[in-house]
Write a protein that holds these residues in place. Structure first.
Motif, PDB file in Angstrom:
ATOM      1  N   VAL A 186       0.833  -1.206   0.000  1.00  8.66           N
ATOM      2  CA  VAL A 186       0.000   0.000   0.000  1.00  8.66           C
ATOM      3  C   VAL A 186       0.867   1.255   0.000  1.00  8.66           C
ATOM      4  O   VAL A 186       0.541   2.256  -0.657  1.00  8.66           O
ATOM      5  N   ALA A 187       1.975   1.212   0.714  1.00  9.94           N
ATOM      6  CA  ALA A 187       2.894   2.361   0.743  1.00  9.94           C
ATOM      7  C   ALA A 187       3.411   2.672  -0.658  1.00  9.94           C
ATOM      8  O   ALA A 187       3.494   3.846  -1.049  1.00  9.94           O
ATOM      9  N   ARG A 188       3.729   1.634  -1.419  1.00  2.29           N
ATOM     10  CA  ARG A 188       4.194   1.857  -2.799  1.00  2.29           C
ATOM     11  C   ARG A 188       3.072   2.402  -3.671  1.00  2.29           C
ATOM     12  O   ARG A 188       3.293   3.278  -4.516  1.00  2.29           O
ATOM     13  N   LEU A 189       1.863   1.877  -3.474  1.00  2.92           N
ATOM     14  CA  LEU A 189       0.732   2.354  -4.261  1.00  2.92           C
ATOM     15  C   LEU A 189       0.433   3.825  -3.982  1.00  2.92           C
ATOM     16  O   LEU A 189       0.021   4.568  -4.882  1.00  2.92           O
ATOM     17  N   ARG A 190       0.667   4.249  -2.745  1.00  4.83           N
ATOM     18  CA  ARG A 190       0.367   5.635  -2.372  1.00  4.83           C
ATOM     19  C   ARG A 190       1.366   6.629  -2.954  1.00  4.83           C
ATOM     20  O   ARG A 190       1.131   7.846  -2.919  1.00  4.83           O
ATOM     21  N   ALA A 215       1.001   5.291  -9.178  1.00  5.36           N
ATOM     22  CA  ALA A 215      -0.099   5.745 -10.027  1.00  5.36           C
ATOM     23  C   ALA A 215      -1.395   5.961  -9.257  1.00  5.36           C
ATOM     24  O   ALA A 215      -2.242   6.756  -9.665  1.00  5.36           O
ATOM     25  N   LEU A 216      -1.548   5.259  -8.142  1.00  6.87           N
ATOM     26  CA  LEU A 216      -2.785   5.375  -7.361  1.00  6.87           C
ATOM     27  C   LEU A 216      -2.702   6.444  -6.275  1.00  6.87           C
ATOM     28  O   LEU A 216      -3.610   6.554  -5.450  1.00  6.87           O
ATOM     29  N   LEU A 266      -5.460   7.247  -3.288  1.00  5.79           N
ATOM     30  CA  LEU A 266      -5.206   6.736  -1.941  1.00  5.79           C
ATOM     31  C   LEU A 266      -4.698   7.789  -0.961  1.00  5.79           C
ATOM     32  O   LEU A 266      -4.670   7.533   0.246  1.00  5.79           O
ATOM     33  N   THR A 267      -4.304   8.948  -1.474  1.00  5.96           N
ATOM     34  CA  THR A 267      -3.765   9.990  -0.597  1.00  5.96           C
ATOM     35  C   THR A 267      -4.390  11.324  -0.929  1.00  5.96           C
ATOM     36  O   THR A 267      -4.386  11.751  -2.081  1.00  5.96           O
TER      37      THR A 267
END
Length: 211
Positions: A188-192, A195-196, A200-201
């Motif tokens: 999730v940290a990488r996704l934030r 591209a997402l 997500l943030t």
């Protein structure tokens, strides 16, 4: 063959079941609202998870991980409940107790009663939200109690179907959420930060929300 192998659960709590369905018979004015609620009410649990997600956008990665884990936990609990349904193969009350007052239409025989799928979804949402937001979990718990009651009131399930669903869904959803909340944080940290990130943030005062 399926009919011969099916389990008749009326011997467990038929008395309590008929007490509640007799209440439905005496309050026919309430039948339609509760029949509409029992399915539409499931949307409430989805909305509560969405609210949890939107709030998590302002918070750290641990919180966002739990927000993303919530629907996964609910689906996981529902899947376990579906396996239990096939293993127990308890016929619906409308077949075992055809003379009882039953509001909901009788499903096919292979749509078994134990555990209640609606209650599974409701209870799993409570457990998943408990780790994310206690206030949302409390709201979900109130709606879950109503959901469970309607399943018996409408004659779709015995009381033990509802209780069994809760006892199954609560620990399964809690465990799935807890495990994902612990081990999925790096993903999730990488996704934030990828591209997402916009999803997500939530930006705040020109800076990203804490990760």
């Amino acid at each position: 063959m399926l009919q011969q192998l099916a389990f008749d659960g009326s011997g467990i709590d038929a008395g309590l079941f008929t007490t509640i369905t007799d209440l439905a018979k005496d309050t026919k004015w309430l039948n339609t609202p509760l029949h509409l609620w029992t399915n539409a009410g499931l949307v409430v649990f989805a909305v509560l998870m969405v609210i949890g997600f939107l709030r998590a956008r302002h918070r750290d990665t641990a919180t966002m991980t739990l927000a993303l884990a919530a629907p996964v936990a609910v689906v996981g609990a529902f899947a376990v409940a579906e396996v239990a349904k096939k293993l127990v193969a308890e016929v619906r009350p409308c077949y075992s107790m055809p003379h009882a007052y039953i509001v909901e239409a009788c499903p096919v025989r292979t749509d078994y009663a134990f555990p209640s799928g609606h209650t599974t979804t409701a209870a799993a949402t409570v457990a998943a939200l408990w780790l994310l937001d206690r206030r949302l979990a409390g709201i979900a718990a109130l709606f879950a109690l109503l959901e469970g009651f309607t399943r018996v009131y409408l004659g779709a399930h015995y009381p033990h179907d509802v209780l069994g669903a809760a006892l199954l869904a609560l620990p399964v959803a809690y465990l799935v959420s807890r495990l994902l909340g612990r081990y999925a944080q790096p993903v999730v940290a990488r996704l934030r930060t990828g591209a997402l990130e916009p999803l997500l943030t939530r930006r705040r005062s020109g800076a990203h929300a804490a990760r």
